[in-house]
Design an enzyme around this catalytic site. Sequence first.
Site, PDB file in Angstrom:
ATOM      1  N   LYS A  54       1.004  -1.001  -0.119  1.00  0.00           N
ATOM      2  CA  LYS A  54       0.154   0.240   0.007  1.00  0.00           C
ATOM      3  C   LYS A  54       0.937   1.436   0.117  1.00  0.00           C
ATOM      4  CE  LYS A  54      -3.897  -2.428   2.617  1.00  0.00           C
ATOM      5  NZ  LYS A  54      -4.509  -2.454   3.731  1.00  0.00           N
ATOM      6  N   GLN A  98      -5.144  -1.136   9.753  1.00  0.00           N
ATOM      7  CA  GLN A  98      -4.123  -2.745   8.937  1.00  0.00           C
ATOM      8  C   GLN A  98      -5.337  -3.804  10.057  1.00  0.00           C
ATOM      9  OE1 GLN A  98      -3.569  -3.236   5.510  1.00  0.00           O
ATOM     10  NE2 GLN A  98      -3.557  -5.448   6.553  1.00  0.00           N
ATOM     11  N   ASP A 121     -10.764   3.113   3.897  1.00  0.00           N
ATOM     12  CA  ASP A 121     -11.253   1.463   3.548  1.00  0.00           C
ATOM     13  C   ASP A 121     -12.683   0.962   3.488  1.00  0.00           C
ATOM     14  OD1 ASP A 121      -9.293  -0.213   3.765  1.00  0.00           O
ATOM     15  OD2 ASP A 121      -9.014  -0.184   5.862  1.00  0.00           O
TER      16      ASP A 121
END
Length: 318
Positions: A54, A98, A121
Site C-alpha cells: 500500500k 490494518q 477502507d
Amino acid sequence: MSARIIDGNAVAAQVRADCAQRVRRIREQAGRVPGLAVIMVGEDPASTVYVRNKMRACEDVGIVSRRLLYPDTVSEDEVLRRIDILGADPDVDGILVQLPLPKSFDLKRVLGTIPAGKDVDGFHLYNVGGLVIGDTIFPPCTPYGVMRLLEYEGIDVAGRNAVVVGASNIVGKPMALMLMQHEATVAVCHAKTRDLAQFTQLADILVVAAGCPNLITGAMVKEGAVVIDVGINRLADGRLVGDCDFDGVRKRASYLTPVPGGVGPMTVTMLLVNTINSAERALGLVPAGGGAAKPRNESAADGADVTGFGPIAEEVSP
Ligand code: NAP
C-alpha cells in the site's frame, strides 16, 4: 468458448496513471499532496507485506503515506487516541487500521473511531450504511475494484442475474450492495448455502469470494457468464490460486479474472482513489473524474503525541 482473461494489472495501471495526475493537480491547486496513515498492531507477516504494498503504491502516485506500528501489547485506548489525533490532522486524508487486530480489540469500536470522512477502507458504520442507500463516501476497496473491472470491460450490470459467493462484511456483502445499486438481481451465497451450484448456474455475473480453492468448477458456471474470482489461496506447493478451477471455468465463461493479476491489483488501487477523493473533498476541489478506468474499447508532520506512548516505529514515505 474460451473466456477473455481480464487483466487487472493493466486496468490498475490506467487508474493509477489517472491518480498520479490528480495528485499533481491537488499539489498545484492546494500546495499539498494527499496523505494516508496506516495503523498496524503487531507484526503479522502477511499484514506487513500488504502494508508495504500500500505504501509503495502511494509513493508511485505521489501520496504521502505514514505507517504507525504498535506492539501487540498496546492498549486499545492508546490506538483510539492515536486515531483521534490523526482524525484532527489536516494533512491526513485517509486513516486505515490494518486487519486483523489482536483478538482482545473491539473491532467495531476501533473502526467506529475513524472519522467517516477519512475512512478510506469504507468500514465505518456510516459508510456501510451509505452503501445500503447508494450514497457512501468511500466504497470498500475490493468490491469497488471489481465494479471498475466490469466498467472497463464494458460489461453491463443492469438487469443481469448476479450471484456473490461469500458474505463477509468487507467483500461479499458490499459487493452485493454495489451490484444491486447498479440494478442487477442479486443472490448472496455463503458456507451454509444448500446446493451452491443451483445458484451459481443462474449467474450472468458470478463473483466468488469464499477463500476455498476449486470451489467453483466449470460445470457450476452458466455458458457465457462473467466470472470474477476474488479468492486468494496459497496452496501447499506455494502456488497462489483463486476460488475457481481456472481451466474448467475458462472453457464456460465469457470473461474471467486470473489469480494473481485480476482483482488483487485493483484493491490497492481503489485505496489510492479513495484517499485522493478524500483530499479533494477536504480541500473543496472538484473531483477530476474519480479515477475511472477508461473502458477498454475506448481506449508530514505527525500530530502532537499527547498520550506519551508513541508507536514503536513510524515511517513516512516518500
Ligand atoms: P471471509 O471473511 O473468510 O468470508 C468468507 C465468506 O465465504 C463467508 O461469508 C463464508 O460463509 C463464505 N464461504 C466459505 N466457504 C464457503 C463455501 N464452501 N461455500 C460458500 N461460501 C463459503 O473472507 P473474505 O475476507 O471475504 O475473503 C474471501 C476471499 O477473498 C479470501 O480468499 C481472501 O483472501 C480474498 N480476498 C481477496 C482480496 C483481493 O484483493 N483480491 C481482498 C479481500 C479478500 P459464512 O459467512 O457462512 O461463513
